[in-house]
Design an enzyme around this catalytic site. Structure first.
Site, PDB file in Angstrom:
ATOM      1  N   ARG A 170     -56.921  -0.756  63.056  1.00  0.00           N
ATOM      2  CA  ARG A 170     -56.831  -1.911  63.972  1.00  0.00           C
ATOM      3  C   ARG A 170     -58.211  -2.293  64.506  1.00  0.00           C
ATOM      4  O   ARG A 170     -58.383  -2.623  65.674  1.00  0.00           O
ATOM      5  CB  ARG A 170     -55.899  -1.618  65.153  1.00  0.00           C
ATOM      6  CG  ARG A 170     -54.462  -1.409  64.789  1.00  0.00           C
ATOM      7  CD  ARG A 170     -53.842  -2.692  64.213  1.00  0.00           C
ATOM      8  NE  ARG A 170     -52.407  -2.559  64.125  1.00  0.00           N
ATOM      9  CZ  ARG A 170     -51.764  -1.931  63.143  1.00  0.00           C
ATOM     10  NH1 ARG A 170     -52.436  -1.395  62.148  1.00  0.00           N
ATOM     11  NH2 ARG A 170     -50.447  -1.851  63.154  1.00  0.00           N
ATOM     12  N   SER A 252     -47.650  -4.761  68.871  1.00  0.00           N
ATOM     13  CA  SER A 252     -48.025  -3.523  69.575  1.00  0.00           C
ATOM     14  C   SER A 252     -49.082  -3.858  70.618  1.00  0.00           C
ATOM     15  O   SER A 252     -50.104  -4.454  70.296  1.00  0.00           O
ATOM     16  CB  SER A 252     -48.637  -2.517  68.604  1.00  0.00           C
ATOM     17  OG  SER A 252     -47.697  -2.119  67.643  1.00  0.00           O
ATOM     18  N   GLU A 348     -54.496  -3.144  72.355  1.00  0.00           N
ATOM     19  CA  GLU A 348     -54.804  -3.679  71.027  1.00  0.00           C
ATOM     20  C   GLU A 348     -55.224  -5.161  71.081  1.00  0.00           C
ATOM     21  O   GLU A 348     -56.204  -5.545  70.458  1.00  0.00           O
ATOM     22  CB  GLU A 348     -53.594  -3.487  70.111  1.00  0.00           C
ATOM     23  CG  GLU A 348     -53.945  -3.546  68.640  1.00  0.00           C
ATOM     24  CD  GLU A 348     -52.714  -3.648  67.770  1.00  0.00           C
ATOM     25  OE1 GLU A 348     -52.343  -4.785  67.448  1.00  0.00           O
ATOM     26  OE2 GLU A 348     -52.159  -2.611  67.405  1.00  0.00           O
TER      27      GLU A 348
HETATM   28  N1  EPU Z   1     -41.068   5.726  69.051  1.00  0.00           N
HETATM   29  C1  EPU Z   1     -40.304   6.125  70.122  1.00  0.00           C
HETATM   30  N2  EPU Z   1     -39.993   5.196  71.077  1.00  0.00           N
HETATM   31  C2  EPU Z   1     -40.401   3.916  71.005  1.00  0.00           C
HETATM   32  C3  EPU Z   1     -41.176   3.509  69.927  1.00  0.00           C
HETATM   33  C4  EPU Z   1     -41.514   4.430  68.948  1.00  0.00           C
HETATM   34  O1  EPU Z   1     -39.913   7.285  70.223  1.00  0.00           O
HETATM   35  O2  EPU Z   1     -40.066   3.134  71.904  1.00  0.00           O
HETATM   36  C5  EPU Z   1     -41.371   6.674  67.992  1.00  0.00           C
HETATM   37  C6  EPU Z   1     -40.589   6.315  66.741  1.00  0.00           C
HETATM   38  O3  EPU Z   1     -39.323   6.895  66.714  1.00  0.00           O
HETATM   39  C7  EPU Z   1     -41.446   6.845  65.631  1.00  0.00           C
HETATM   40  C8  EPU Z   1     -42.852   6.708  66.204  1.00  0.00           C
HETATM   41  O4  EPU Z   1     -42.726   6.565  67.612  1.00  0.00           O
HETATM   42  O5  EPU Z   1     -41.193   8.211  65.423  1.00  0.00           O
HETATM   43  C9  EPU Z   1     -43.604   5.539  65.611  1.00  0.00           C
HETATM   44  O6  EPU Z   1     -42.886   4.333  65.814  1.00  0.00           O
HETATM   45  P1  EPU Z   1     -42.897   3.145  64.730  1.00  0.00           P
HETATM   46  O7  EPU Z   1     -42.615   3.660  63.377  1.00  0.00           O
HETATM   47  O8  EPU Z   1     -42.017   2.063  65.267  1.00  0.00           O
HETATM   48  O9  EPU Z   1     -44.402   2.672  64.669  1.00  0.00           O
HETATM   49  P2  EPU Z   1     -45.522   2.538  65.767  1.00  0.00           P
HETATM   50  O10 EPU Z   1     -46.510   3.616  65.623  1.00  0.00           O
HETATM   51  O11 EPU Z   1     -44.868   2.366  67.095  1.00  0.00           O
HETATM   52  C10 EPU Z   1     -47.104   1.118  64.210  1.00  0.00           C
HETATM   53  C11 EPU Z   1     -47.906  -0.136  64.352  1.00  0.00           C
HETATM   54  C12 EPU Z   1     -47.021  -1.368  64.188  1.00  0.00           C
HETATM   55  C13 EPU Z   1     -46.359  -1.300  62.824  1.00  0.00           C
HETATM   56  C14 EPU Z   1     -45.555   0.005  62.737  1.00  0.00           C
HETATM   57  C15 EPU Z   1     -44.971   0.202  61.365  1.00  0.00           C
HETATM   58  C16 EPU Z   1     -49.789   0.384  65.777  1.00  0.00           C
HETATM   59  C17 EPU Z   1     -50.394   0.216  67.130  1.00  0.00           C
HETATM   60  N3  EPU Z   1     -48.571  -0.164  65.625  1.00  0.00           N
HETATM   61  O12 EPU Z   1     -46.190   1.129  65.328  1.00  0.00           O
HETATM   62  O13 EPU Z   1     -47.873  -2.506  64.220  1.00  0.00           O
HETATM   63  O14 EPU Z   1     -45.506  -2.402  62.620  1.00  0.00           O
HETATM   64  O15 EPU Z   1     -46.420   1.135  62.989  1.00  0.00           O
HETATM   65  O16 EPU Z   1     -46.015   0.471  60.474  1.00  0.00           O
HETATM   66  O17 EPU Z   1     -50.396   0.978  64.896  1.00  0.00           O
HETATM   67  C18 EPU Z   1     -48.786  -4.217  65.575  1.00  0.00           C
HETATM   68  O18 EPU Z   1     -49.901  -3.743  65.338  1.00  0.00           O
HETATM   69  O19 EPU Z   1     -48.652  -5.252  66.286  1.00  0.00           O
HETATM   70  C19 EPU Z   1     -47.598  -3.561  65.058  1.00  0.00           C
HETATM   71  C20 EPU Z   1     -46.356  -3.959  65.367  1.00  0.00           C
END
Ligand code: EPU
Length: 352
Positions: A170, A252, A348
């Protein structure tokens, strides 16, 4: 460039439709950019001399906390085409103002896979390199070839390759030394002819396995098609992430923090189910959404600013919130995560 290129400066222009949080703020001047030469003329225009400038594409990664005393460049540059191919890859160029998701859908319709994991990300093609958008196991930099940009100080057109862009998680040159210095007018992507599906990301694999995707497996039941991945990513995102047209947000709001192994070990003892990803350098990336969720913030609001109820990493405008209110909420979340886990969360989007 011809001297006759005209650029209209609109005074007192509302930016409500130009930021995905839907903040109702105003620009002192705004100028719509539909061609590269207009942009070069606008930045050299004497009326813009000395004014702060802000470039807005889809406005999907910005928090506007007040009126903007300066010139806003509304990048509406359109166009997409295959520019060349070699033995290994196709090279596809898209103009900076093209909506990202429509561009990805178009590449698939042309039989050019490679960007499908990045379906439904809000914003424009020109914004994609700035934060090196990524999702479901793919980062934009893996498909990036080069970009063209206009330098604001000079109005000159420059071409930058991946090395010059210094992509990170990012992150890029445009968030650091290059910040506020360039307008990205076109991006060229390299799409390898030998296509490999990326279907390992947990949510995506689960969705594909749940089935129902046309072409989700070949007759031998082996690998999903690019279209199946695209459709599954769209389904996963729709289920978790709010549509900015219905609920203002900037995706995010925080980066997933990367901590050193020592802090991670301490944390893991206290919170055995912390979600983490080991990095190549031995450090550990933590899921910020999990940390925020564990602090009890999911679904909570401060005024009209709230933490999204299905994904704690996303802050939303429930209607009528100001940028300042969203920032106040973000700070409250950051404080709690720091107090409970000793981990600092970094925003971000660009906050202005
Ligand atoms: N989780 C929770 N509670 C929540 C949210 C997430 O427990 O409210 C846990 C999930 O269960 C999972 C882990 O956290 O085990 C990761 O969650 P998720 O797979 O939804 O991905 P993320 O790390 O929250 C990142 C990116 C997203 C992208 C997703 C999928 C960043 C900052 N965010 O989110 O990017 O869509 O992975 O690849 O790296 C963005 O940048 O705007 C964005 C949406």
């Amino acid at each position: 460039m011809s001297e006759s290129v005209s650029t209209a400066f609109i005074a007192g222009y509302s930016l409500k439709a130009h930021n995905t949080f839907g903040f109702d703020v105003c620009a002192q001047f705004a100028c719509r950019i539909e061609r590269e030469d207009q942009l070069m003329a606008a930045v050299r225009d004497p009326r813009a001399a000395g004014l702060p400038r802000l470039v807005l594409g889809g406005g999907s990664n910005v928090v506007l906390t007040g009126d903007f005393a300066g010139l806003v460049l509304l990048v509406g540059l359109q166009g997409r085409r295959v520019v060349r191919e070699d033995a290994d890859a196709w090279y596809v160029e898209a103009a900076g103002g093209e909506p990202w998701h429509e561009f990805v859908a178009w590449t698939l319709s042309q039989g050019l896979p490679g960007l499908e994991n990045l379906a439904l990300i809000p914003g424009t093609v020109g914004a994609a390199p700035i934060q090196n958008i990524g999702a479901y196991g793919l980062e934009m930099c893996e498909r990036f070839a080069s970009l063209r940009a206009v330098e604001l100080a000079t109005g000159d057109l420059v071409e930058l390759d991946a090395e010059a862009c210094q992509f990170g998680y990012r992150d890029s040159f445009f968030k650091r030394e290059g910040r506020d210095r360039f307008v990205i007018t076109a991006v060229t992507f390299r799409l390898p002819k030998v296509w490999q599906p990326r279907a390992g990301y947990a949510d995506l694999a689960r969705e594909l396995a749940a089935g129902g995707y046309v072409g989700s497996a070949d007759p031998a039941g082996q690998q999903p098609t690019a279209q199946a991945i695209f459709d599954a990513v769209v389904a996963v995102r729709r289920a978790k992430l709010p549509d900015p047209l219905q609920l203002g947000n900037a995706g995010s709001f925080f980066k997933n923090p990367v901590v050193d192994a020592g802090l991670f070990e301490t944390l893991k003892l206290r919170e055995p189910d912390v979600v983490s990803y080991l990095q190549q350098d031995g450090r550990v990336k933590l899921a910020a959404g999990w940390l925020i969720d564990r602090c009890g913030w999911k679904g909570r609001a401060m005024g009209a600013a709230a933490v999204h109820e299905r994904q704690a990493l996303v802050l939303v405008n429930r209607g009528g919130a100001s940028g300042a209110e969203v920032l106040a909420l973000a700070q409250a979340v950051q404080r709690d995560v720091l107090t409970r886990f000793g981990v600092e969360l970094e925003a971000e989007p660009v906050c202005l």
